[in-house]
Design a protein around this motif. Structure first.
Motif, PDB file in Angstrom:
ATOM      1  N   ALA A  98      26.808  46.422 -16.223  1.00 32.11           N
ATOM      2  CA  ALA A  98      27.004  47.643 -17.006  1.00 32.11           C
ATOM      3  C   ALA A  98      27.317  48.848 -16.126  1.00 32.11           C
ATOM      4  O   ALA A  98      28.112  49.720 -16.510  1.00 32.11           O
ATOM      5  CB  ALA A  98      25.763  47.924 -17.849  1.00 32.11           C
ATOM      6  N   LYS A  99      26.711  48.926 -14.947  1.00 33.12           N
ATOM      7  CA  LYS A  99      26.901  50.083 -14.070  1.00 33.12           C
ATOM      8  C   LYS A  99      27.013  49.593 -12.631  1.00 33.12           C
ATOM      9  O   LYS A  99      26.034  49.568 -11.885  1.00 33.12           O
ATOM     10  CB  LYS A  99      25.745  51.070 -14.212  1.00 33.12           C
ATOM     11  CG  LYS A  99      25.974  52.397 -13.504  1.00 33.12           C
ATOM     12  CD  LYS A  99      24.828  53.364 -13.790  1.00 33.12           C
ATOM     13  CE  LYS A  99      25.056  54.702 -13.100  1.00 33.12           C
ATOM     14  NZ  LYS A  99      23.967  55.667 -13.389  1.00 33.12           N
ATOM     15  N   TRP A 119      34.204  58.457 -12.753  1.00 31.80           N
ATOM     16  CA  TRP A 119      33.330  57.395 -13.251  1.00 31.80           C
ATOM     17  C   TRP A 119      31.877  57.707 -12.917  1.00 31.80           C
ATOM     18  O   TRP A 119      30.984  57.507 -13.740  1.00 31.80           O
ATOM     19  CB  TRP A 119      33.718  56.061 -12.632  1.00 31.80           C
ATOM     20  CG  TRP A 119      34.827  55.333 -13.323  1.00 31.80           C
ATOM     21  CD1 TRP A 119      35.159  55.385 -14.638  1.00 31.80           C
ATOM     22  CD2 TRP A 119      35.743  54.409 -12.712  1.00 31.80           C
ATOM     23  NE1 TRP A 119      36.236  54.556 -14.896  1.00 31.80           N
ATOM     24  CE2 TRP A 119      36.605  53.949 -13.738  1.00 31.80           C
ATOM     25  CE3 TRP A 119      35.916  53.935 -11.415  1.00 31.80           C
ATOM     26  CZ2 TRP A 119      37.627  53.023 -13.499  1.00 31.80           C
ATOM     27  CZ3 TRP A 119      36.929  53.019 -11.170  1.00 31.80           C
ATOM     28  CH2 TRP A 119      37.771  52.570 -12.201  1.00 31.80           C
ATOM     29  N   ALA A 120      31.630  58.168 -11.689  1.00 33.85           N
ATOM     30  CA  ALA A 120      30.261  58.493 -11.286  1.00 33.85           C
ATOM     31  C   ALA A 120      29.709  59.639 -12.130  1.00 33.85           C
ATOM     32  O   ALA A 120      28.540  59.618 -12.541  1.00 33.85           O
ATOM     33  CB  ALA A 120      30.225  58.841  -9.803  1.00 33.85           C
ATOM     34  N   GLU A 121      30.525  60.673 -12.391  1.00 33.32           N
ATOM     35  CA  GLU A 121      30.099  61.780 -13.248  1.00 33.32           C
ATOM     36  C   GLU A 121      29.691  61.294 -14.629  1.00 33.32           C
ATOM     37  O   GLU A 121      28.722  61.776 -15.226  1.00 33.32           O
ATOM     38  CB  GLU A 121      31.240  62.798 -13.407  1.00 33.32           C
ATOM     39  CG  GLU A 121      31.465  63.702 -12.233  1.00 33.32           C
ATOM     40  CD  GLU A 121      32.586  64.689 -12.500  1.00 33.32           C
ATOM     41  OE1 GLU A 121      32.784  65.588 -11.670  1.00 33.32           O
ATOM     42  OE2 GLU A 121      33.259  64.570 -13.547  1.00 33.32           O
ATOM     43  N   ALA A 122      30.451  60.339 -15.138  1.00 33.69           N
ATOM     44  CA  ALA A 122      30.216  59.842 -16.493  1.00 33.69           C
ATOM     45  C   ALA A 122      29.101  58.807 -16.560  1.00 33.69           C
ATOM     46  O   ALA A 122      28.766  58.339 -17.651  1.00 33.69           O
ATOM     47  CB  ALA A 122      31.512  59.251 -17.057  1.00 33.69           C
ATOM     48  N   GLY A 123      28.558  58.431 -15.421  1.00 31.31           N
ATOM     49  CA  GLY A 123      27.520  57.413 -15.408  1.00 31.31           C
ATOM     50  C   GLY A 123      28.045  56.007 -15.542  1.00 31.31           C
ATOM     51  O   GLY A 123      27.276  55.071 -15.780  1.00 31.31           O
ATOM     52  N   ARG A 124      29.349  55.822 -15.363  1.00 30.97           N
ATOM     53  CA  ARG A 124      29.958  54.495 -15.488  1.00 30.97           C
ATOM     54  C   ARG A 124      29.677  53.633 -14.261  1.00 30.97           C
ATOM     55  O   ARG A 124      29.534  52.420 -14.364  1.00 30.97           O
ATOM     56  CB  ARG A 124      31.471  54.650 -15.695  1.00 30.97           C
ATOM     57  CG  ARG A 124      32.298  53.372 -15.634  1.00 30.97           C
ATOM     58  CD  ARG A 124      32.078  52.497 -16.835  1.00 30.97           C
ATOM     59  NE  ARG A 124      32.958  51.336 -16.792  1.00 30.97           N
ATOM     60  CZ  ARG A 124      32.703  50.213 -16.123  1.00 30.97           C
ATOM     61  NH1 ARG A 124      31.590  50.105 -15.422  1.00 30.97           N
ATOM     62  NH2 ARG A 124      33.553  49.205 -16.157  1.00 30.97           N
TER      63      ARG A 124
END
Length: 365
Positions: A98-99, A119-124
């Motif tokens: 998931a991450k 992606w990191a900002e979005a928590g992905r």
């Protein structure tokens, strides 16, 4: 010796320009024009049926050229896309967790850096970056799902080093190792024969392949990333799952294809590779020629106050507080180089000769 006759169209288009940015937008040889026209002619002659030739002849030829350059055992592991960003997104979309935890150097190009930061900002994803010199040690400690690193860093020309040590960490269930080879492909000999079953390799035609935009590629190792979540309808041709109504994928590198694309870049790339073969110009020969140009420029010491960084294949980077002034003054003289913050990059290619280097040195002085 001069190879400028191979670039007659591009050089004639702007005779006043002195282009020393081969590491960026490499000038196109005449063979790429012929390839581009071949794409147009095929579209006019065959219309919708052009795709039969593209998938039956043009794309397989391009796969063979890439495989030959990289010593890949199977050309079928190659997929193409308009840019490397498309391929990066598809690789990450295939990670099963998931991450995912991604490790990269802190000097990656924007196609990775910007997307990974977002992606990191979005928590992905969880993103960790370290200086290139520390990358191998951090990678060996483990704890990540994907490792991304440039073979040659775009800004300073720093080299990754031994790719094999990173490939040794890879496995189908993780981590996956992705090498951005844009500044290595056709700039230095690259042999992936011993690691082709363990790592992904990205590159394209914009730089030393001399084929322009729209012809980026991915080597995808068998058994890795079999079902990218980001996908297009070209990725499921003739698959059994698709015939049964499911979301099927090609069993080879074509599983990373997207949807309808402009094939002209493939034609240009094939045209350039045929021309190089006819002229007996492979990567080692071209590298020796460009090294001679670089040696002549470096020996003149034409940039006082600028620190020469370790030399990269085909370009020399210089760091200093006056980088912007140097670029502006040379640009005013019709000389194209480029700059990344306080680093000047001066790139060398087949379309230059020693007279061009002398003109550049004179302009600097």
């Amino acid at each position: 010796m001069s190879y400028q006759y191979l670039f007659a169209r591009a050089l004639a288009a702007n005779r006043q320009r002195l282009h020393f940015a081969a590491h960026s937008h490499h000038l196109w040889p005449d063979a790429s024009y012929d390839g581009h026209m071949e794409a147009w002619d095929d579209a006019a002659r065959m219309a919708d049926r052009k795709w039969d030739r593209i998938f039956g002849e043009v794309l397989p030829e391009a796969q063979r050229h890439v495989a030959s350059e990289l010593s890949l055992p199977d050309p079928a592991t190659i997929a193409f896309a308009p840019n490397t960003h498309d391929l990066l997104v598809r690789i990450v979309s295939a990670l099963p967790m998931a991450k995912p935890h991604i490790l990269a150097s802190d000097g990656e190009f924007h196609s990775f850096r910007r997307q990974a930061m977002r992606w990191a900002e979005a928590g992905r994803i969880t993103l960790e970056t370290v200086p290139l010199a520390e990358l191998a040690e951090r990678a060996a400690r483990g704890g990540f799902d994907l490792l991304f690193a440039s073979q040659i860093q775009f800004n300073t020309g720093a080299r990754l080093g031994d790719i094999d040590q990173f490939a040794a960490l890879a496995g189908p269930h993780g981590p996956w190792v992705v090498i951005d080879g844009y500044h290595g492909f056709m700039a230095q000999p690259t042999d992936l024969s011993g690691v082709a079953d363990r790592l992904f390799y990205l590159s394209g035609g914009y730089k030393y392949a001399m084929a322009g935009e729209g012809v980026c590629f991915l080597h995808a190792p068998p058994g890795y990333a079999l079902r990218p979540e980001i996908t297009g309808w070209f990725a499921d041709f003739d698959s059994l799952e698709a015939q049964l109504g499911g979301v099927g994928y090609a069993p080879d590198g074509l599983r990373f294809l997207g949807s309808t694309f402009d094939p002209a870049g493939l034609y240009r790339f094939n045209g350039v590779r045929r021309m190089l073969a006819a002229e007996s110009l492979d990567t080692p020969v071209i590298s020796r020629y460009c090294d001679g140009l670089m040696d002549a420029f470096a020996a003149a010491r034409p940039l006082p106050g600028m620190e020469a960084l370790p030399r990269a294949p085909r370009f020399i980077a210089f760091r200093g507080p006056d980088a912007q002034k140097w670029q502006e003054r040379l640009s005013a003289k019709g000389i194209v180089i480029d700059r990344r913050a306080d680093v000047l990059r001066i790139g060398f290619g087949l379309y230059q000769d020693f007279e061009d280097v002398q003109r550049l040195v004179k302009a600097c002085r």
